[in-house]
Design a protein around this motif. Structure first.
Motif, PDB file in Angstrom:
ATOM      1  N   PHE A  71       1.270  -1.006  -0.013  1.00  8.67           N
ATOM      2  CA  PHE A  71       0.042   0.012  -0.271  1.00  8.67           C
ATOM      3  C   PHE A  71       1.030   1.343  -0.056  1.00  8.67           C
ATOM      4  O   PHE A  71       0.393   2.059  -0.561  1.00  8.67           O
ATOM      5  N   ALA A  72       1.873   0.915   0.892  1.00  6.86           N
ATOM      6  CA  ALA A  72       2.768   2.200   0.777  1.00  6.86           C
ATOM      7  C   ALA A  72       3.705   2.369  -0.464  1.00  6.86           C
ATOM      8  O   ALA A  72       3.350   3.635  -1.082  1.00  6.86           O
ATOM      9  N   THR A  73       3.200   1.624  -1.142  1.00  5.09           N
ATOM     10  CA  THR A  73       4.113   1.512  -2.423  1.00  5.09           C
ATOM     11  C   THR A  73       3.809   2.591  -3.383  1.00  5.09           C
ATOM     12  O   THR A  73       4.082   3.769  -3.725  1.00  5.09           O
ATOM     13  N   LEU A  74       2.203   2.074  -3.743  1.00  4.56           N
ATOM     14  CA  LEU A  74       1.258   2.557  -3.961  1.00  4.56           C
ATOM     15  C   LEU A  74       1.344   4.169  -4.148  1.00  4.56           C
ATOM     16  O   LEU A  74       0.612   4.853  -4.838  1.00  4.56           O
ATOM     17  N   ALA A  75       0.848   4.812  -3.019  1.00  3.05           N
ATOM     18  CA  ALA A  75       0.711   6.022  -2.292  1.00  3.05           C
ATOM     19  C   ALA A  75       1.887   6.823  -2.190  1.00  3.05           C
ATOM     20  O   ALA A  75       1.614   7.814  -2.651  1.00  3.05           O
ATOM     21  N   LYS A  76       3.071   6.296  -2.477  1.00  4.82           N
ATOM     22  CA  LYS A  76       4.126   7.326  -2.273  1.00  4.82           C
ATOM     23  C   LYS A  76       4.703   7.411  -4.444  1.00  4.82           C
ATOM     24  O   LYS A  76       4.683   8.554  -4.320  1.00  4.82           O
ATOM     25  N   GLN A  77       4.002   6.311  -4.907  1.00  7.60           N
ATOM     26  CA  GLN A  77       4.436   6.426  -6.768  1.00  7.60           C
ATOM     27  C   GLN A  77       3.294   7.626  -6.997  1.00  7.60           C
ATOM     28  O   GLN A  77       3.088   7.782  -7.767  1.00  7.60           O
ATOM     29  N   ALA A  78       2.282   7.615  -6.074  1.00  6.73           N
ATOM     30  CA  ALA A  78       1.065   8.576  -6.277  1.00  6.73           C
ATOM     31  C   ALA A  78       0.980  10.035  -6.021  1.00  6.73           C
ATOM     32  O   ALA A  78       0.753  10.601  -6.023  1.00  6.73           O
ATOM     33  N   GLN A  79       2.956  10.182  -5.430  1.00  4.41           N
ATOM     34  CA  GLN A  79       2.845  11.109  -5.194  1.00  4.41           C
ATOM     35  C   GLN A  79       2.476  12.087  -4.088  1.00  4.41           C
ATOM     36  O   GLN A  79       2.171  13.050  -3.519  1.00  4.41           O
ATOM     37  N   LEU A  80       1.689  10.659  -2.583  1.00  8.72           N
ATOM     38  CA  LEU A  80       0.929  11.432  -2.026  1.00  8.72           C
ATOM     39  C   LEU A  80       2.584  11.218  -0.613  1.00  8.72           C
ATOM     40  O   LEU A  80       3.728  10.463  -0.720  1.00  8.72           O
ATOM     41  N   ASN A  81       2.104  11.835   0.393  1.00 13.82           N
ATOM     42  CA  ASN A  81       2.771  12.008   1.991  1.00 13.82           C
ATOM     43  C   ASN A  81       2.663  11.370   2.653  1.00 13.82           C
ATOM     44  O   ASN A  81       2.287  10.448   2.927  1.00 13.82           O
ATOM     45  N   VAL A  82       3.796   9.952   2.116  1.00  8.22           N
ATOM     46  CA  VAL A  82       3.648   8.661   3.087  1.00  8.22           C
ATOM     47  C   VAL A  82       4.785   8.352   4.057  1.00  8.22           C
ATOM     48  O   VAL A  82       5.864   8.653   3.916  1.00  8.22           O
ATOM     49  N   LYS A  83       4.223   7.849   5.589  1.00  9.59           N
ATOM     50  CA  LYS A  83       5.242   7.677   6.286  1.00  9.59           C
ATOM     51  C   LYS A  83       4.745   6.945   6.842  1.00  9.59           C
ATOM     52  O   LYS A  83       3.414   6.678   7.357  1.00  9.59           O
ATOM     53  N   VAL A  84       6.017   5.363   6.910  1.00 14.76           N
ATOM     54  CA  VAL A  84       5.552   3.718   6.965  1.00 14.76           C
ATOM     55  C   VAL A  84       6.204   3.729   8.213  1.00 14.76           C
ATOM     56  O   VAL A  84       7.702   5.094   9.279  1.00 14.76           O
ATOM     57  N   PHE A  85       6.073   3.248   9.943  1.00 18.37           N
ATOM     58  CA  PHE A  85       6.221   2.815  10.778  1.00 18.37           C
ATOM     59  C   PHE A  85       6.478   1.787  11.576  1.00 18.37           C
ATOM     60  O   PHE A  85       5.371   0.828  11.276  1.00 18.37           O
ATOM     61  N   GLN A  86       7.735   1.165  11.514  1.00 16.61           N
ATOM     62  CA  GLN A  86       7.491  -0.547  11.556  1.00 16.61           C
ATOM     63  C   GLN A  86       8.000  -0.611  13.219  1.00 16.61           C
ATOM     64  O   GLN A  86       8.382  -0.437  14.228  1.00 16.61           O
ATOM     65  N   LEU A  87       6.307  -1.833  13.560  1.00 18.92           N
ATOM     66  CA  LEU A  87       6.890  -2.069  15.036  1.00 18.92           C
ATOM     67  C   LEU A  87       7.275  -3.287  14.626  1.00 18.92           C
ATOM     68  O   LEU A  87       6.603  -4.908  13.893  1.00 18.92           O
ATOM     69  N   GLY A  88       8.648  -3.588  15.810  1.00 20.90           N
ATOM     70  CA  GLY A  88       9.225  -5.031  15.392  1.00 20.90           C
ATOM     71  C   GLY A  88      10.181  -4.851  14.492  1.00 20.90           C
ATOM     72  O   GLY A  88      10.631  -3.418  13.822  1.00 20.90           O
TER      73      GLY A  88
END
Length: 507
Positions: A71-88
């Motif tokens: 999901f994050a990859t698709l959103a970033k490719q659409a030039q949206l502001n995406v922040k990903v936080f990794q739990l673990g």
């Protein structure tokens, strides 16, 4: 939700075991399924929140986290502001989830620093929950609960991937804490835990995507339960004959309304006549008779003294023989009048509905070892979780922890058809489990169960088999409540309001 595809419900184990075989049959790789899952969530996000520009994605270390990275990859490719936080630790990612993470890195995707967490929460237009999938069985760790609580505390829309993190996929119970999603997008097969109990407070609107392999999956796995909604009424309710007369629509006897509880038998009888019972009679405690006669002139009402119950032949026993179906329990009380009435009615080989105080009497007789009154294949019992707990000798919390298991245990002990009421009412006839997908929180008010009894009893009187009458009655009752709240809202819904919309619900 596309109910044409998603009426069948499955356990998490069934989906886990069947998805790889389904993908193989369809000629699709498992990573392609992950990509399709991420794309399904992204498309739903675009449809729901087309103006959103800032997205916060929280990923775990399993395949659910991999869906989040897609999901994050698709959103970033659409030039949206995406922040990903990794739990673990991201180093624990393996297999397809690791591949999805690497694809995220190829578009210059970064893992956000936890120092930015609170700022990201405040700035997000939408949050994507990709922490835990359907494999979660144990309690959520306290350190992760902290982040779940913070997500739940802010006023930001949340889309959960496959299941809100922290919910048990098979039971719908909360494993310590869980994400309160506004929308949940689930895949391959709808998990049975998403549709009942505590899950109804966490799932939000449920969306289904078969990822292009649902047909193959359905050919491999037999559903664990079936979801039913208002479409069931259209498909299964028998049509009225043009030449029908009142005798064709059955004769129903309702018994209850002990001292101070006349309103409950009134609600029951009113619901029965609104649902088309041809002839309805009611016996009640003598002090309750006048109010019943005044409120329901269409019901043949009479009173019943304790002394009469010990007579072998009287107006009451003759009315029992007259009836095609019986209802007893609403407003029954727990005195000698109630116990003796219960025993007389229980011994009749007729289809019957037992609710409310009748269930408490059943529980008492069961634990006193009066086995003649325990098992009955002609009976529908309609307990709420508290009554179910008394019937099984456990706590209400134990019932709600696994409503599916509790419903099966009730059937094993008492026979007949079990209707375990609550959010996502369960109906079990010993063969198939059904989950009612209709209904709303406004139904949490006094008298609703008595109305349900009347609905089911009317169907039994018409000659509809008890298993079908139970699930039809549950859906008609819930749909009538939904019709009312669509017009007037959920707050302040009364049982008598539902009676007023039963006719419309059955059309």
């Amino acid at each position: 939700m596309d109910f044409n595809l998603a009426l069948k419900l499955y356990t998490a184990e069934q989906v886990k075991n069947g998805e790889s075989a389904a993908a193989k049959m369809a000629g699709v790789s498992m990573y392609s399924l992950m990509q399709r899952a991420g794309m399904a969530v992204y498309e739903r996000f675009l449809n729901l929140y087309p103006r959103a520009r800032s997205i916060l994605v929280v990923c775990g270390t399993g395949n659910n986290g991999g869906d989040g990275y897609v999901f994050a990859t698709l959103a970033k490719q659409a030039q949206l502001n995406v922040k990903v936080f990794q739990l673990g630790d991201a180093a624990k990612l393996t297999g397809d989830a690791l591949t999805a993470y690497k694809d995220w890195q190829t578009v210059d995707g970064q893992i956000s620093s936890w120092d930015d967490w609170h700022t990201a929460l405040l700035e997000a237009d939408v949050i994507i929950d990709a922490i835990f999938g359907t494999g979660l069985n144990g309690e959520v760790r306290s350190d992760i609960c902290r982040y779940i609580e913070q997500i739940n505390q802010i006023h930001c829309p949340v889309i959960a991937i496959d299941i809100p993190s922290g919910l048990h996929a098979n039971t719908g119970s909360v494993l310590g804490d869980a994400i309160q999603a506004d929308h949940t997008v689930t895949f391959i097969g709808v998990k049975q835990g998403l549709c009942t109990g505590q899950a109804r407070d966490y799932v939000g609107e449920l969306h289904f995507c078969g990822l292009g392999v649902h047909v193959e999956f359905g050919s491999i796995e037999q559903e664990s339960a079936l979801g039913i909604d208002h479409q069931t009424i259209k498909r299964l309710l028998p049509k009225q004959k043009e030449t029908a007369h009142k005798g064709d629509n059955g004769k129903l006897l309702c018994v209850g309304g002990n001292r101070g509880m006349s309103g409950l038998i009134r609600l029951c009888a009113s619901a029965a006549i609104r649902c088309g019972a041809g002839l309805t009679a009611a016996f009640t405690y003598k002090n309750s008779l006048l109010s019943l006669q005044t409120a329901c002139p269409e019901v043949m009402s009479d009173s019943l003294d304790l002394e009469e119950l010990y007579q072998s032949d009287n107006v009451f026993t003759r009315r029992i023989r007259w009836a095609d179906a019986l209802i007893f329990g609403p407003g029954f009380g727990d005195d000698d009048w109630a116990f003796k009435s219960y025993k007389v009615l229980s011994q009749q080989y007729k289809p019957k509905v037992v609710d409310a105080d009748g269930l408490n009497i059943l529980a008492t007789l069961s634990y006193q070892g009066e086995t003649d009154f325990v098992q009955d294949e002609q009976r529908i019992i309609t307990p709420h979780p508290g009554e179910a707990a008394r019937l099984l000798g456990v706590t209400t919390k134990e019932i709600e922890r696994d409503r599916y298991a509790a419903t099966r245990q009730l059937h094993e002990r008492y026979g007949g058809v079990i209707v375990l009421k609550g959010a996502g009412t369960l109906i079990y006839d010993g063969s198939r489990m059904y989950v009612c997908l209709a209904g709303n929180p406004g139904m949490a008010s006094g008298g609703m169960g008595d109305v349900l009894c009347g609905v089911i009893g009317a169907l039994l009187a018409k000659g509809i088999p008890i298993a079908l009458a139970a699930r039809l009655g549950v859906v008609i009752h819930s749909h009538a409540a939904d019709l009312n709240t669509q017009e007037l809202g959920e707050r302040g819904l009364l049982a008598s309001d539902v009676v007023a919309t039963l006719r419309k619900a059955m059309q």
